[in-house]
Every structure is written in structure tokens, then in C-alpha cells.
Design a protein around this motif. Structure first.
Motif, PDB file in Angstrom:
ATOM      1  N   ILE A 123      48.735  47.247  35.174  1.00 32.10           N
ATOM      2  CA  ILE A 123      48.894  46.511  36.434  1.00 32.10           C
ATOM      3  C   ILE A 123      50.208  46.905  37.102  1.00 32.10           C
ATOM      4  N   ALA A 124      51.277  47.000  36.303  1.00 35.52           N
ATOM      5  CA  ALA A 124      52.590  47.372  36.844  1.00 35.52           C
ATOM      6  C   ALA A 124      52.572  48.775  37.440  1.00 35.52           C
ATOM      7  N   ALA A 125      51.766  49.655  36.859  1.00 33.00           N
ATOM      8  CA  ALA A 125      51.669  51.036  37.356  1.00 33.00           C
ATOM      9  C   ALA A 125      50.783  51.140  38.590  1.00 33.00           C
ATOM     10  N   GLY A 126      50.158  50.024  38.973  1.00 31.22           N
ATOM     11  CA  GLY A 126      49.260  50.051  40.122  1.00 31.22           C
ATOM     12  C   GLY A 126      48.012  50.868  39.866  1.00 31.22           C
ATOM     13  N   ASP A 127      47.553  50.871  38.605  1.00 29.05           N
ATOM     14  CA  ASP A 127      46.399  51.681  38.202  1.00 29.05           C
ATOM     15  C   ASP A 127      45.207  50.759  37.928  1.00 29.05           C
ATOM     16  N   PRO A 128      44.342  50.519  38.915  1.00 25.80           N
ATOM     17  CA  PRO A 128      43.228  49.587  38.719  1.00 25.80           C
ATOM     18  C   PRO A 128      42.226  50.032  37.666  1.00 25.80           C
ATOM     19  N   ILE A 129      42.008  51.341  37.543  1.00 29.78           N
ATOM     20  CA  ILE A 129      41.045  51.831  36.549  1.00 29.78           C
ATOM     21  C   ILE A 129      41.550  51.541  35.138  1.00 29.78           C
ATOM     22  N   ALA A 130      42.828  51.826  34.902  1.00 31.30           N
ATOM     23  CA  ALA A 130      43.406  51.575  33.579  1.00 31.30           C
ATOM     24  C   ALA A 130      43.484  50.082  33.289  1.00 31.30           C
ATOM     25  N   ALA A 131      43.803  49.277  34.306  1.00 31.96           N
ATOM     26  CA  ALA A 131      43.894  47.830  34.112  1.00 31.96           C
ATOM     27  C   ALA A 131      42.531  47.250  33.747  1.00 31.96           C
ATOM     28  N   GLU A 132      41.503  47.710  34.432  1.00 34.22           N
ATOM     29  CA  GLU A 132      40.145  47.235  34.141  1.00 34.22           C
ATOM     30  C   GLU A 132      39.729  47.623  32.726  1.00 34.22           C
ATOM     31  N   ALA A 133      40.012  48.863  32.336  1.00 32.81           N
ATOM     32  CA  ALA A 133      39.638  49.334  31.000  1.00 32.81           C
ATOM     33  C   ALA A 133      40.408  48.581  29.917  1.00 32.81           C
ATOM     34  N   ALA A 134      41.690  48.326  30.149  1.00 28.11           N
ATOM     35  CA  ALA A 134      42.508  47.625  29.160  1.00 28.11           C
ATOM     36  C   ALA A 134      42.036  46.187  28.975  1.00 28.11           C
ATOM     37  N   MET A 135      41.684  45.528  30.075  1.00 26.99           N
ATOM     38  CA  MET A 135      41.187  44.158  29.974  1.00 26.99           C
ATOM     39  C   MET A 135      39.835  44.121  29.269  1.00 26.99           C
ATOM     40  N   ARG A 136      38.974  45.083  29.571  1.00 26.01           N
ATOM     41  CA  ARG A 136      37.657  45.111  28.925  1.00 26.01           C
ATOM     42  C   ARG A 136      37.803  45.312  27.413  1.00 26.01           C
ATOM     43  N   ALA A 156      30.546  36.186  29.494  1.00 27.76           N
ATOM     44  CA  ALA A 156      30.779  35.925  30.918  1.00 27.76           C
ATOM     45  C   ALA A 156      32.156  36.428  31.341  1.00 27.76           C
ATOM     46  N   ARG A 157      33.155  36.214  30.492  1.00 30.81           N
ATOM     47  CA  ARG A 157      34.500  36.692  30.818  1.00 30.81           C
ATOM     48  C   ARG A 157      34.524  38.215  30.944  1.00 30.81           C
ATOM     49  N   LEU A 158      33.721  38.885  30.125  1.00 26.33           N
ATOM     50  CA  LEU A 158      33.654  40.347  30.196  1.00 26.33           C
ATOM     51  C   LEU A 158      33.122  40.832  31.541  1.00 26.33           C
ATOM     52  N   GLN A 159      32.309  40.026  32.195  1.00 22.05           N
ATOM     53  CA  GLN A 159      31.758  40.414  33.485  1.00 22.05           C
ATOM     54  C   GLN A 159      32.749  40.174  34.625  1.00 22.05           C
ATOM     55  N   ILE A 160      33.731  39.304  34.392  1.00 26.47           N
ATOM     56  CA  ILE A 160      34.612  38.865  35.477  1.00 26.47           C
ATOM     57  C   ILE A 160      36.036  39.407  35.368  1.00 26.47           C
ATOM     58  N   GLU A 161      36.653  39.244  34.198  1.00 22.12           N
ATOM     59  CA  GLU A 161      38.092  39.505  34.096  1.00 22.12           C
ATOM     60  C   GLU A 161      38.504  40.965  34.265  1.00 22.12           C
ATOM     61  N   PRO A 162      37.716  41.948  33.816  1.00 24.35           N
ATOM     62  CA  PRO A 162      38.139  43.329  34.088  1.00 24.35           C
ATOM     63  C   PRO A 162      38.278  43.617  35.586  1.00 24.35           C
ATOM     64  N   ALA A 163      37.355  43.079  36.389  1.00 22.49           N
ATOM     65  CA  ALA A 163      37.441  43.275  37.842  1.00 22.49           C
ATOM     66  C   ALA A 163      38.671  42.575  38.411  1.00 22.49           C
ATOM     67  N   LEU A 164      39.006  41.408  37.866  1.00 27.01           N
ATOM     68  CA  LEU A 164      40.199  40.694  38.319  1.00 27.01           C
ATOM     69  C   LEU A 164      41.464  41.482  37.987  1.00 27.01           C
ATOM     70  N   ALA A 165      41.501  42.078  36.803  1.00 29.29           N
ATOM     71  CA  ALA A 165      42.669  42.873  36.410  1.00 29.29           C
ATOM     72  C   ALA A 165      42.826  44.090  37.316  1.00 29.29           C
ATOM     73  N   ALA A 166      41.704  44.719  37.666  1.00 26.99           N
ATOM     74  CA  ALA A 166      41.759  45.881  38.559  1.00 26.99           C
ATOM     75  C   ALA A 166      42.330  45.490  39.916  1.00 26.99           C
ATOM     76  N   GLU A 167      41.873  44.363  40.443  1.00 26.15           N
ATOM     77  CA  GLU A 167      42.362  43.921  41.752  1.00 26.15           C
ATOM     78  C   GLU A 167      43.825  43.498  41.669  1.00 26.15           C
ATOM     79  N   ALA A 168      44.214  42.903  40.542  1.00 25.52           N
ATOM     80  CA  ALA A 168      45.617  42.530  40.357  1.00 25.52           C
ATOM     81  C   ALA A 168      46.510  43.767  40.408  1.00 25.52           C
ATOM     82  N   ALA A 169      46.027  44.879  39.850  1.00 21.75           N
ATOM     83  CA  ALA A 169      46.807  46.124  39.870  1.00 21.75           C
ATOM     84  C   ALA A 169      47.011  46.628  41.299  1.00 21.75           C
ATOM     85  N   ARG A 170      46.068  46.353  42.171  1.00 26.31           N
ATOM     86  CA  ARG A 170      46.183  46.796  43.565  1.00 26.31           C
ATOM     87  C   ARG A 170      47.151  45.921  44.362  1.00 26.31           C
TER      88      ARG A 170
END
Length: 240
Positions: free
Chosen positions: A203-216, A100-114
């Protein structure tokens, strides 16, 4: 590195949940001052160390603040998430929660980067450092959750934050704690610290794609470690 030779007798996650419930109950009065630590320990049947760790984690997140000689105060409203999951926590396997966390947290990390600002990044790095400085399972689990929860809060998505908060109920469950501690080793912790750093850097770089991939990647690694632990544990039972 944490002491991985014995299960933790502390339960800082339980103390944290009790504190959050108290804050959102609206019973603290106009100043939001918390009762003395001794009273809280007696009320909830927890140790002083577990309570202090929970207080510190909420202070770092900005939910509590302390005034020298005056006490501890609620600094902002706690998330209004009731303990809905408490009644079903024993019915959810740790691997189910990780899926369940895999379905949710990557998207949260991407939005956090934005949405991240410099203060957010500073706080994330502080939380990650506290995970790395932890010296036992209980402290590691507490600060790890604080880091993940702060990333979720940064996203500003209340619906997903509620879902994640419900999953957090599992962290006080004895089965989750036993399996999570069994899967945690010095080697897996080194990987965890590296992956936390990669998530925060993205997240610090403002890169949502990288943040999502790193969290996943991070969550998949944790899930795989749990699977390996369960395979070893089941093998022991078969031999015995």
C-alpha cells in the motif's frame, strides 16, 4: 506473544460496537462527550479493560479523541451501519465469513494503495505494531480488526465498507471467538505479522496489484488455519 493458554474473558469487540452505536445515535450532545467509563461498563455489562481497549482502538483510528481532565469525545461520525447482522450472526459459520472476506478485502487493499497518503501509512504501521504487541486473544482480535477496518476506510468505497462492517458483527460471537482463538498459535501469529507488513508495504508503495495479492494471501492463510483447527477439533470429538 499473546497468552494462548486460555480463552479470553474480555470482549473488546462488543465494547467497540456499543461505542460506535452510541456515537452514531446522535445522543452525545453538541460536544460529543462520552459518559464516564464506570457508567458505560455498568450499562453494557463489560469490564473496564475491554472498554479501555475499545476506546483506544477508536482513538487510534481517529473516531474518538481525549482531552486531559475533560473526558473522551467523538472526533468524527461513526460509519452509519446498523447492527443488521446481529440477528443472523449465529447462522453464519466462520469459514463462510472468511470466504466472503476473500471476495471483498483484496479489492479494498488495492484501492487503498491507490489513495494512501503518508499519514495513512503511519497509522497502518502503528496499528500493525499494536497487533504485534498484544498479549492476549482479546487484544489481538481488537487491533487486528482495527487494522483491517482502517484499510477498508482508506478505499473510500462505502458499499464494501458496509459489507465488511456487517461481517465484523461475527467477531463478538462466541463460536467465532472460540474457533479463531483455537486456530491462533505463536507460529501463526508470526506469519500474520509478516503478512500485515507485506500488505502495508505494498500500500505504501502505491502498488494495487501487490496490495491485492498480499491481502488475498493473508486471508487464505487465516482460512486455512481455521480449516486445520476444525479438522483437529472434529478428530477429537470422533475419538471421544
Amino acid at each position: 506473544m499473546p497468552d494462548l493458554t486460555a480463552p479470553s474473558e474480555d470482549n473488546s469487540m462488543l465494547a467497540r460496537l456499543e461505542l460506535l452505536a452510541m456515537i452514531r445515535s446522535g445522543t452525545l450532545g453538541p460536544e460529543g462527550r462520552l459518559p464516564p467509563e464506570r457508567e458505560l461498563c455498568a450499562r453494557w455489562g463489560i469490564g473496564r479493560r475491554a472498554l479501555r481497549r475499545a476506546l483506544e482502538s477508536l482513538e487510534v483510528e481517529g473516531i474518538l479523541w481525549r482531552r486531559q481532565g475533560k473526558g473522551t469525545f467523538a472526533g468524527q461520525a461513526a460509519d452509519r451501519v446498523g447492527r443488521i447482522a446481529a440477528g443472523i450472526v449465529g447462522q453464519i459459520a466462520p469459514l463462510e465469513m472468511m470466504f466472503a472476506r476473500l471476495q471483498i478485502e483484496p479489492a479494498l487493499a488495492a484501492e487503498a494503495a491507490r489513495r494512501a497518503d503518508p499519514e495513512d501509512i503511519k497509522r497502518l504501521r502503528d496499528l500493525a505494531a499494536r497487533v504485534e504487541r498484544s498479549r492476549d486473544h482479546d487484544s489481538t482480535e481488537l487491533w487486528d480488526w482495527s487494522l483491517h477496518r482502517y484499510i477498508a476506510r482508506m478505499s473510500g468505497n462505502r458499499a464494501l465498507l458496509v459489507s465488511l462492517a456487517m461481517m465484523n458483527e461475527m467477531r463478538i460471537d462466541s463460536v467465532w471467538r472460540e474457533q479463531r482463538e483455537g486456530a491462533r498459535t505463536s507460529a501463526t501469529l508470526r506469519v500474520t505479522h509478516q503478512q500485515h507488513g507485506a500488505i502495508i508495504d505494498a500500500i505504501a508503495a502505491g502498488d494495487p496489484i501487490a496490495a491485492e495479492a498480499a491481502m488475498r494471501l493473508h486471508l487464505r492463510t487465516i482460512m486455512r488455519n481455521l480449516e486445520l483447527f476444525l479438522e483437529r477439533d472434529n478428530g477429537k470429538e470422533t475419538v471421544e
